[in-house]
Design an enzyme around this catalytic site. Structure first.
Site, PDB file in Angstrom:
ATOM      1  N   ARG A   1       0.814  -1.234   0.000  1.00  0.00           N
ATOM      2  CA  ARG A   1       0.000   0.000   0.000  1.00  0.00           C
ATOM      3  C   ARG A   1       0.840   1.274   0.000  1.00  0.00           C
ATOM      4  O   ARG A   1       0.380   2.329   0.391  1.00  0.00           O
ATOM      5  CB  ARG A   1      -0.991   0.014   1.160  1.00  0.00           C
ATOM      6  CG  ARG A   1      -1.945  -1.154   1.131  1.00  0.00           C
ATOM      7  CD  ARG A   1      -3.240  -0.857   1.839  1.00  0.00           C
ATOM      8  NE  ARG A   1      -4.202  -1.896   1.560  1.00  0.00           N
ATOM      9  CZ  ARG A   1      -4.285  -3.041   2.226  1.00  0.00           C
ATOM     10  NH1 ARG A   1      -3.491  -3.253   3.245  1.00  0.00           N
ATOM     11  NH2 ARG A   1      -5.177  -3.938   1.886  1.00  0.00           N
TER      12      ARG A   1
ATOM     13  N   LYS B   1       4.529  11.239 -12.045  1.00  0.00           N
ATOM     14  CA  LYS B   1       3.693  10.360 -12.885  1.00  0.00           C
ATOM     15  C   LYS B   1       4.370   9.005 -12.973  1.00  0.00           C
ATOM     16  O   LYS B   1       5.556   8.915 -13.321  1.00  0.00           O
ATOM     17  CB  LYS B   1       3.546  10.934 -14.293  1.00  0.00           C
ATOM     18  CG  LYS B   1       2.511  12.030 -14.411  1.00  0.00           C
ATOM     19  CD  LYS B   1       2.269  12.385 -15.869  1.00  0.00           C
ATOM     20  CE  LYS B   1       1.252  13.500 -15.989  1.00  0.00           C
ATOM     21  NZ  LYS B   1       1.075  13.938 -17.399  1.00  0.00           N
TER      22      LYS B   1
ATOM     23  N   GLU C   1      13.321  17.272 -25.079  1.00  0.00           N
ATOM     24  CA  GLU C   1      12.507  17.656 -23.913  1.00  0.00           C
ATOM     25  C   GLU C   1      13.083  18.908 -23.232  1.00  0.00           C
ATOM     26  O   GLU C   1      12.346  19.679 -22.625  1.00  0.00           O
ATOM     27  CB  GLU C   1      12.413  16.500 -22.906  1.00  0.00           C
ATOM     28  CG  GLU C   1      11.819  15.205 -23.460  1.00  0.00           C
ATOM     29  CD  GLU C   1      10.285  15.164 -23.421  1.00  0.00           C
ATOM     30  OE1 GLU C   1       9.653  16.189 -23.104  1.00  0.00           O
ATOM     31  OE2 GLU C   1       9.732  14.084 -23.719  1.00  0.00           O
TER      32      GLU C   1
ATOM     33  N   LYS D   1       9.791  22.451 -14.818  1.00  0.00           N
ATOM     34  CA  LYS D   1       8.838  21.369 -14.549  1.00  0.00           C
ATOM     35  C   LYS D   1       8.331  21.453 -13.110  1.00  0.00           C
ATOM     36  O   LYS D   1       7.141  21.275 -12.852  1.00  0.00           O
ATOM     37  CB  LYS D   1       9.455  19.997 -14.833  1.00  0.00           C
ATOM     38  CG  LYS D   1       8.430  18.888 -14.590  1.00  0.00           C
ATOM     39  CD  LYS D   1       8.552  17.676 -15.441  1.00  0.00           C
ATOM     40  CE  LYS D   1       7.357  16.747 -15.165  1.00  0.00           C
ATOM     41  NZ  LYS D   1       7.433  15.478 -15.865  1.00  0.00           N
TER      42      LYS D   1
ATOM     43  N   GLU E   1      -2.745  17.632 -13.238  1.00  0.00           N
ATOM     44  CA  GLU E   1      -3.119  17.996 -14.605  1.00  0.00           C
ATOM     45  C   GLU E   1      -4.615  18.276 -14.724  1.00  0.00           C
ATOM     46  O   GLU E   1      -5.293  17.794 -15.620  1.00  0.00           O
ATOM     47  CB  GLU E   1      -2.712  16.854 -15.564  1.00  0.00           C
ATOM     48  CG  GLU E   1      -2.424  17.329 -16.966  1.00  0.00           C
ATOM     49  CD  GLU E   1      -1.710  16.261 -17.817  1.00  0.00           C
ATOM     50  OE1 GLU E   1      -0.673  15.759 -17.365  1.00  0.00           O
ATOM     51  OE2 GLU E   1      -2.202  15.962 -18.897  1.00  0.00           O
TER      52      GLU E   1
ATOM     53  N   ARG F   1      -0.379  21.758 -16.281  1.00  0.00           N
ATOM     54  CA  ARG F   1       0.574  20.659 -16.469  1.00  0.00           C
ATOM     55  C   ARG F   1       0.465  20.117 -17.893  1.00  0.00           C
ATOM     56  O   ARG F   1       1.445  19.631 -18.465  1.00  0.00           O
ATOM     57  CB  ARG F   1       0.326  19.547 -15.435  1.00  0.00           C
ATOM     58  CG  ARG F   1       1.370  18.450 -15.529  1.00  0.00           C
ATOM     59  CD  ARG F   1       1.446  17.541 -14.322  1.00  0.00           C
ATOM     60  NE  ARG F   1       2.512  16.571 -14.525  1.00  0.00           N
ATOM     61  CZ  ARG F   1       3.033  15.806 -13.592  1.00  0.00           C
ATOM     62  NH1 ARG F   1       2.600  15.894 -12.358  1.00  0.00           N
ATOM     63  NH2 ARG F   1       4.000  14.955 -13.877  1.00  0.00           N
TER      64      ARG F   1
ATOM     65  N   ASN G   1       2.776  18.691 -22.355  1.00  0.00           N
ATOM     66  CA  ASN G   1       2.510  17.771 -23.467  1.00  0.00           C
ATOM     67  C   ASN G   1       2.711  18.433 -24.825  1.00  0.00           C
ATOM     68  O   ASN G   1       2.240  17.911 -25.840  1.00  0.00           O
ATOM     69  CB  ASN G   1       1.078  17.214 -23.368  1.00  0.00           C
ATOM     70  CG  ASN G   1       0.897  16.351 -22.140  1.00  0.00           C
ATOM     71  OD1 ASN G   1       1.837  15.696 -21.702  1.00  0.00           O
ATOM     72  ND2 ASN G   1      -0.291  16.355 -21.565  1.00  0.00           N
TER      73      ASN G   1
ATOM     74  N   HIS H   1       3.179  16.343 -27.876  1.00  0.00           N
ATOM     75  CA  HIS H   1       2.859  14.954 -27.516  1.00  0.00           C
ATOM     76  C   HIS H   1       1.670  14.373 -28.281  1.00  0.00           C
ATOM     77  O   HIS H   1       1.623  13.168 -28.499  1.00  0.00           O
ATOM     78  CB  HIS H   1       2.612  14.826 -26.012  1.00  0.00           C
ATOM     79  CG  HIS H   1       3.880  14.820 -25.196  1.00  0.00           C
ATOM     80  ND1 HIS H   1       4.776  15.856 -25.208  1.00  0.00           N
ATOM     81  CD2 HIS H   1       4.406  13.885 -24.347  1.00  0.00           C
ATOM     82  CE1 HIS H   1       5.791  15.579 -24.398  1.00  0.00           C
ATOM     83  NE2 HIS H   1       5.589  14.387 -23.876  1.00  0.00           N
TER      84      HIS H   1
ATOM     85  N   HIS I   1       2.614  11.203 -30.030  1.00  0.00           N
ATOM     86  CA  HIS I   1       1.962   9.948 -29.669  1.00  0.00           C
ATOM     87  C   HIS I   1       1.489   9.212 -30.926  1.00  0.00           C
ATOM     88  O   HIS I   1       1.628   7.996 -31.052  1.00  0.00           O
ATOM     89  CB  HIS I   1       0.780  10.233 -28.735  1.00  0.00           C
ATOM     90  CG  HIS I   1      -0.075   9.037 -28.491  1.00  0.00           C
ATOM     91  ND1 HIS I   1       0.204   8.116 -27.511  1.00  0.00           N
ATOM     92  CD2 HIS I   1      -1.182   8.581 -29.131  1.00  0.00           C
ATOM     93  CE1 HIS I   1      -0.693   7.151 -27.554  1.00  0.00           C
ATOM     94  NE2 HIS I   1      -1.554   7.410 -28.531  1.00  0.00           N
TER      95      HIS I   1
ATOM     96  N   HIS J   1      10.765   7.977 -27.775  1.00  0.00           N
ATOM     97  CA  HIS J   1       9.756   8.920 -27.262  1.00  0.00           C
ATOM     98  C   HIS J   1      10.204  10.379 -27.448  1.00  0.00           C
ATOM     99  O   HIS J   1       9.460  11.209 -27.963  1.00  0.00           O
ATOM    100  CB  HIS J   1       9.476   8.616 -25.788  1.00  0.00           C
ATOM    101  CG  HIS J   1       8.535   9.590 -25.147  1.00  0.00           C
ATOM    102  ND1 HIS J   1       7.185   9.626 -25.449  1.00  0.00           N
ATOM    103  CD2 HIS J   1       8.743  10.591 -24.255  1.00  0.00           C
ATOM    104  CE1 HIS J   1       6.613  10.610 -24.766  1.00  0.00           C
ATOM    105  NE2 HIS J   1       7.532  11.205 -24.028  1.00  0.00           N
TER     106      HIS J   1
END
Ligand code: NAD
Ligand code: GLY
Length: 375
Positions: free
Chosen positions: A124, A146, A188, A230, A240, A245, A249, A252, A256, A270
């Protein structure tokens, strides 16, 4: 020994520091000791990074009086699947991990996302520390909490927001990173200038070569500026929810689609997809009349000048791939950023002026993609 640069991520009870500088692998035990719940860590790494840095990182913990073991997963995106995730959890439990054990992610974004997710659900929730070893992980994925794994529905479809206790970005480990991976991470870095810091984009134009060739001070500066940007965005919109946030992206939605079309494999990394996607975001913004064509051309020129692959033709050394704008748009709809079937883009009013929009004329989008395919 020079002191590392410190960037704070300000999240009330979940705040933490990012330390950036040379030699941090060997100082990790001393730097992390006061944060540990108990005198035990398990380092999770991949089969490429563990032989390079696993023993040194483990020794820095044992020298600080902390028990340290190393667990490895295969290198590459395939480790971010349920099967690999399940094996990692079992390995960790087999080693008797308890609630006071801290996991340490030693590797790129794959190891960081996987280990962070494991830490968030194991017993947990146990603490974890990020020791990112790719430029992409040092400037992006290790910061902000994330975590996640992929499913057949797409990338990062299962995961959590779970912040690390500490991030240690050792700039010297970038010396062993393949040039292609370094460039993918550099995309990035540029992203932060393009989002809201035009002066940093100017700096990138002037200093890219030095950063990529290994100038230690400039590398540290590039990573520090990226982490500051960031950290500021994550502190303001951790989950987000406020279209803030989401600015991270930039590139992206396009990226993607390119990754999905190339199978999320080695043909297109990526960061490379993000680089090509940012050029497309500027191209579309110029076609809509939001930003000038000269600024779009300037961004394209800089990304191309460092060697990032921007032309669809030839991606992954494959000139015979058939691209199709309708299929690319289909991938965009399948992206988890699409809300209720509406495509979400980060577009720009200029360099350093990014914003989120869900109102893009599909005919214009298709025209831009057709032109990119023909180029
Ligand atoms: P990666 O983790 O696959 O690392 C790239 C390759 O470099 C691997 O083969 C690795 O073994 C090798 N490597 C790593 N460090 C090295 C070093 N110092 N020397 C030599 N080889 C080294 O890829 P990545 O680009 O770091 O991360 C990509 C992943 O990050 C994707 O899964 C993506 O979804 C995720 N990501 C997450 C976030 C986030 O916010 N959590 C953000 C961006 C990307
Ligand atoms: N890489 C995007 C984010 O962390 O939100």
């Amino acid at each position: 020994m020079s002191e590392p640069r410190i960037v704070g991520v300000n999240l009330a009870g979940r705040s933490y520091d990012i330390a950036i500088g040379p030699g941090l692998i060997d100082r990790a035990g001393a730097l992390a000791k006061k944060l540990l719940a108990g005198p035990r860590v398990v380092i999770v790494s991949d089969e490429t990074v563990a032989p390079l840095y696993g023993a040194r990182l483990a020794a820095s913990f044992t020298n600080a009086g902390i028990d340290a073991a190393v667990v490895t997963v295969p290198a590459g995106e395939s480790s971010k699947e349920f099967a690999g995730f399940g094996r990692l959890l079992s390995d960790l439990l087999d080693r008797g991990v308890d609630r006071k054990t801290t996991l340490v992610a030693l590797g790129g974004g794959v190891v960081g996302d996987l280990t962070g997710f494991a830490a968030s659900v194991l017993l947990r929730g146990v603490d974890f520390i990020q020791v990112p070893t790719t430029l992409l992980a040092q400037v992006d994925s290790s910061v902000g909490g994330k975590t996640g794994i992929n499913t057949r529905h797409g990338k990062n479809m299962v995961g959590t927001f779970y912040q690390p206790r500490l991030v240690l970005a050792d700039t010297e480990v970038l010396d062993t990173l393949p040039r292609r991976e370094l460039l993918a991470g550099y995309a990035e870095v540029v992203k932060y200038g393009l989002i809201d810091d035009p002066a940093f984009f100017d700096w990138c134009e002037a200093n890219a070569a030095a950063v990529l060739e290994g100038d230690a001070a400039k590398r540290t500066y590039a990573i520090e500026q990226s982490c500051l940007a960031k950290a500021r965005i994550v502190a303001a919109d951790e989950r987000e929810t406020a279209d803030l946030r989401a600015l991270l992206n930039l590139g992206h939605t396009f990226g993607h689609a390119l990754e999905a079309e190339t199978g999320f494999g080695p043909d297109l990394l990526h960061g490379e997809a993000v680089g090509a996607g940012m050029a497309m975001a500027f191209d579309l913004s110029a076609r809509i009349g939001l930003c000038s064509e000269s600024e779009a051309a300037r961004v394209n020129r800089h990304l191309a000048s460092v060697g990032l692959p921007l032309r669809l033709r030839g991606i992954g050394g494959n000139n015979s791939r058939t691209w199709d704008s309708a299929r690319l748009i289909g991938h965009m709809r399948g992206d988890k950023k699409a809300a209720a079937g509406r495509l979400t883009f980060v577009l720009v009013k200029g360099i350093g002026q990014a914003f989120v929009t869900r109102d893009v004329d599909e005919a214009l989008l298709r025209g831009m993609l057709d032109a990119a395919i023909a180029a």
